[in-house]
Design a protein around this motif. Sequence first.
Motif, PDB file in Angstrom:
ATOM      1  N   GLY A   1       0.793  -1.227   0.000  1.00  0.00           N
ATOM      2  CA  GLY A   1       0.000   0.000   0.000  1.00  0.00           C
ATOM      3  C   GLY A   1       0.824   1.276   0.000  1.00  0.00           C
ATOM      4  O   GLY A   1       1.845   1.398  -0.691  1.00  0.00           O
ATOM      5  N   ASP A   2       0.348   2.252   0.791  1.00  0.00           N
ATOM      6  CA  ASP A   2       0.982   3.570   0.813  1.00  0.00           C
ATOM      7  C   ASP A   2       2.429   3.513   1.291  1.00  0.00           C
ATOM      8  O   ASP A   2       3.284   4.270   0.810  1.00  0.00           O
ATOM      9  CB  ASP A   2       0.187   4.516   1.715  1.00  0.00           C
ATOM     10  CG  ASP A   2      -1.175   4.875   1.143  1.00  0.00           C
ATOM     11  OD1 ASP A   2      -1.394   4.602  -0.055  1.00  0.00           O
ATOM     12  OD2 ASP A   2      -2.014   5.412   1.884  1.00  0.00           O
ATOM     13  N   ALA A   3       2.719   2.630   2.231  1.00  0.00           N
ATOM     14  CA  ALA A   3       4.096   2.508   2.713  1.00  0.00           C
ATOM     15  C   ALA A   3       5.016   2.039   1.591  1.00  0.00           C
ATOM     16  O   ALA A   3       6.135   2.553   1.424  1.00  0.00           O
ATOM     17  CB  ALA A   3       4.158   1.549   3.898  1.00  0.00           C
ATOM     18  N   HIS A   4       4.548   1.083   0.817  1.00  0.00           N
ATOM     19  CA  HIS A   4       5.350   0.609  -0.315  1.00  0.00           C
ATOM     20  C   HIS A   4       5.537   1.710  -1.343  1.00  0.00           C
ATOM     21  O   HIS A   4       6.646   1.929  -1.855  1.00  0.00           O
ATOM     22  CB  HIS A   4       4.679  -0.609  -0.952  1.00  0.00           C
ATOM     23  CG  HIS A   4       5.379  -1.083  -2.191  1.00  0.00           C
ATOM     24  ND1 HIS A   4       4.699  -1.560  -3.280  1.00  0.00           N
ATOM     25  CD2 HIS A   4       6.696  -1.117  -2.524  1.00  0.00           C
ATOM     26  CE1 HIS A   4       5.561  -1.895  -4.218  1.00  0.00           C
ATOM     27  NE2 HIS A   4       6.775  -1.626  -3.789  1.00  0.00           N
ATOM     28  N   HIS A   5       4.475   2.424  -1.657  1.00  0.00           N
ATOM     29  CA  HIS A   5       4.591   3.498  -2.652  1.00  0.00           C
ATOM     30  C   HIS A   5       5.589   4.556  -2.193  1.00  0.00           C
ATOM     31  O   HIS A   5       6.350   5.102  -3.007  1.00  0.00           O
ATOM     32  CB  HIS A   5       3.227   4.143  -2.892  1.00  0.00           C
ATOM     33  CG  HIS A   5       2.223   3.202  -3.474  1.00  0.00           C
ATOM     34  ND1 HIS A   5       0.860   3.434  -3.422  1.00  0.00           N
ATOM     35  CD2 HIS A   5       2.366   2.013  -4.113  1.00  0.00           C
ATOM     36  CE1 HIS A   5       0.230   2.441  -4.006  1.00  0.00           C
ATOM     37  NE2 HIS A   5       1.112   1.566  -4.437  1.00  0.00           N
TER      38      HIS A   5
END
Length: 515
Positions: free
Chosen positions: A151-155
């Motif tokens: 999710g956002d952490a990966h992005h």
Amino acid sequence: MVVQGDRIAWVGSEGAADSFAEGVSETVHLDGALVTPAFTDAHVHSTATGLALTGLDLSTVGSRTEALAAVREHTVARPCDRVLLGTGWDTTGWPDRRHPTRRELDEAAGGRPLYLTRVDVHSALVSTALLDLVQGVTELPGYLPDGPLTGDAHHAVRAAAHATLTAEQRTEAQRAALRQAAEAGIGSVHECAGPTISGAEDLTGLLRLARTEALPRVTGYWAEAVTSAKDAARIRELGAVGAAGDLFADGSLGSHTAHLESPYADAGHTGSALLEAEDIAAHVASCSEAGIQAGFHAIGDAALRAVTDGVRAAAERVGVGRVRAARHRIEHAEMLDEDAIRAFAEFGLTASVQPGFDAAWGGDHGMYAERLGRDRARTLNPYAALLRAGVPLALGSDSPVTPLGPWAAVRAAAFHRTPEHRVSVRAAFTAHTRGGWRAAGQDDAGVLVPGAPADYAIWRTGELVVQTPDDRVTNWSTDPRSGTPGLPDLSPGGQLPVCLRTVVGGRTVHARPNG
């Protein structure tokens, strides 16, 4: 076949071709080789593909120990890289099924920033030093203290890692990817870019590179929501043909982030819903009114239901005719049921699919069955049902998720691991040539007829056959009286055709040495 400029000027018999012999600048004698339209790969990430070619590729490692050893070797070999980049790991085939811990990654990378994407590119393992470069990452959705980020952490960590690339590194990666595509007989690719994937400079640089060098064509898609004419204008300013590609309605099955109606067989949840039906409706309606393509990444059945519900709501606002005319597209579209397939047909949605996924993860003992159970896994990627319903198909690789290899993709569709989903070789070939052009809104290409773009490939191959692997497949007529042209025998285990030359717009972009 006679080519004049960037177009095919004439196609006919060998005897009639003699009348053109004196007026041409070059004559190519085929010596038994096969000429086909160049393939179109309808879903590619060029920079990531190039980085996999020039960086650390973990797709062949068989264990956690091998992965860590590869990281150590890569760390020593790249002393000047600000961030170490790698891709392709997949624990489903490892003996202990366990990914490296962050402490193990820190040690293997010598304390340097490290970014390693899973094979599906929807989650990543990172070192502590990379986390330290991203302020607030531990508070973002998808962060785990000692596991793959989603999710956002990966992005956020992906953006930080890719931001360290110089313009020269990025261009060289893109060039490497497009050259590999040309070597595979691919004349055009659909680049699926977006603000959380690769950035605007990456897309504009790639489009510029393809225009200025002898490389395959690039059709750009930009995955950003459109709600106004101003938003649509920005899509066009970037050089993209649509606000489509990887506009994420969900994630992936391998990373447990595809959005399902019922829980995963090997996890107690249903994945991630990234877009609601009302958001999808607003995007599709705005794109339809602006005359540009909309599209979404949707894999799970719940995500696909949200997409079809959203498209239906958009059609109620702007009219079914306007929605159909825009030729919106859905990437991957794996967990389709009968209702979803009917909606695809009703609204003229193109299914941009990757047969290599089934080849890699299908079957009763593959990753799909592990994630979903055998019964649900057998419903995935129903290509035959889509064709029976009249849904347009465009084939691609999602490279670097699966390799650039169009004949392998055609084989995978024709010899699908679930027999009832198989299509004929001819139908799959058409979806990987003309289907890609149609998915981008062009109907006059991907065929070898006068007036069509001179995009073709020359192949060394064996006997040509009309092949339907199973009597249940959806196929064009295979009766010899139908005149259906033969194609290479793609039976599993046999050698695939070898590309001798790829021509794009009348210009050679690949010639095999001593071919």
